[in-house]
Design an enzyme around this catalytic site. Sequence first.
Site, PDB file in Angstrom:
ATOM      1  N   PRO A   2       1.909 -25.544 -22.435  1.00 46.42           N
ATOM      2  CA  PRO A   2       2.953 -24.774 -23.106  1.00 46.42           C
ATOM      3  C   PRO A   2       2.623 -25.268 -24.695  1.00 46.42           C
ATOM      4  CG  PRO A   2       3.893 -25.548 -21.377  1.00 46.42           C
ATOM      5  CD  PRO A   2       2.470 -26.079 -21.212  1.00 46.42           C
ATOM      6  N   GLU A   3       2.575 -24.487 -25.793  1.00 46.10           N
ATOM      7  CA  GLU A   3       2.515 -24.894 -27.027  1.00 46.10           C
ATOM      8  C   GLU A   3       3.794 -24.523 -27.747  1.00 46.10           C
ATOM      9  OE1 GLU A   3      -0.968 -23.513 -29.045  1.00 46.10           O
ATOM     10  OE2 GLU A   3      -2.354 -23.837 -27.332  1.00 46.10           O
ATOM     11  N   HIS A  91       7.789 -29.278  -6.307  1.00 49.02           N
ATOM     12  CA  HIS A  91       7.250 -30.033  -7.719  1.00 49.02           C
ATOM     13  C   HIS A  91       8.544 -29.906  -8.524  1.00 49.02           C
ATOM     14  CE1 HIS A  91       3.213 -29.969  -6.390  1.00 49.02           C
ATOM     15  NE2 HIS A  91       3.247 -28.868  -6.075  1.00 49.02           N
ATOM     16  N   ARG A 110       1.502 -30.873 -12.063  1.00 49.51           N
ATOM     17  CA  ARG A 110       0.711 -31.760 -12.610  1.00 49.51           C
ATOM     18  C   ARG A 110       1.302 -32.989 -12.934  1.00 49.51           C
ATOM     19  NH1 ARG A 110      -3.872 -28.056 -16.038  1.00 49.51           N
ATOM     20  NH2 ARG A 110      -3.685 -26.389 -14.330  1.00 49.51           N
TER      21      ARG A 110
END
Length: 271
Positions: A2-3, A91, A110
């Site tokens: 994500p930016e 997650h 992650r």
Amino acid sequence: MPELPEVETTRRGIAPYLQQRKVLSVVIRQPRLRWPVPKALSNELPGNVIRAVERRGKYLLLDCTVATAIIHLGMSGSLRIVDPKLKPAKHDHFDFVLDSSKVLRYTDPRRFGCLLWHSGDIHKHWLINHLGPEPLTDDFSGELLHESSRKRNIAVKPFIMESQVVVGVGNIYANEALFLAGIHPTRSIRRISLARYDILASCIKDVLGRAIKVGGTTLRDFTSSSGEAGYFKQSLFVYGRGGLECKRCGELLKEIRLAQRSTVFCSKCQR
């Protein structure tokens, strides 16, 4: 990853559900994210009111009564507003249970994101204090880029991706802004004039602003807080299009590795 537009989209999506709501409890299922989740957070956050949901660079800042919660989405993280009856998945690493009968849930396969807790001036926190100006504010300009580039000799693409220079210009948007500005990504920053930096700064503002309006790019690991992916990818000129025709001139786009990042450009349109 994500930016800035994806993070800003997330901020706008969750803010109406969080602002002026009291946190009743905190559920930490996985304390080992990029950095360990501070134990003080679970003890001190419950009972606090979230006064504002802000963003600095790619960090989301939840301004609470006594301190600030710092959240980073890492490479694959996302935040959603969910019903407390929704069973957490594998997650789903932490929940903030709100007094509105809603839950802020963080998911990160992650585990490169973070959840930190800071009781002092947030702008002095070690993750925040070195950051450059926000690209969509008047603090960011071509003049600033020009001045920052005079004593260095690196390629322009990694330069504008440095968070000390300007925050939030990640790989996707650096590719796009340089194309729109007509600047070759490998050009030395010392060989770019003030006039061209003015154009580049304007293009950075434009590409980020347009991406925010449509919810960011559609990335493999990112969905917006409502569960809907962004649609800016449909408007990309160069990123992810190596070997395809330039949408402006028809030249085949070239793809190289620059500062270990995929870089796509048009050798005819960019000089």
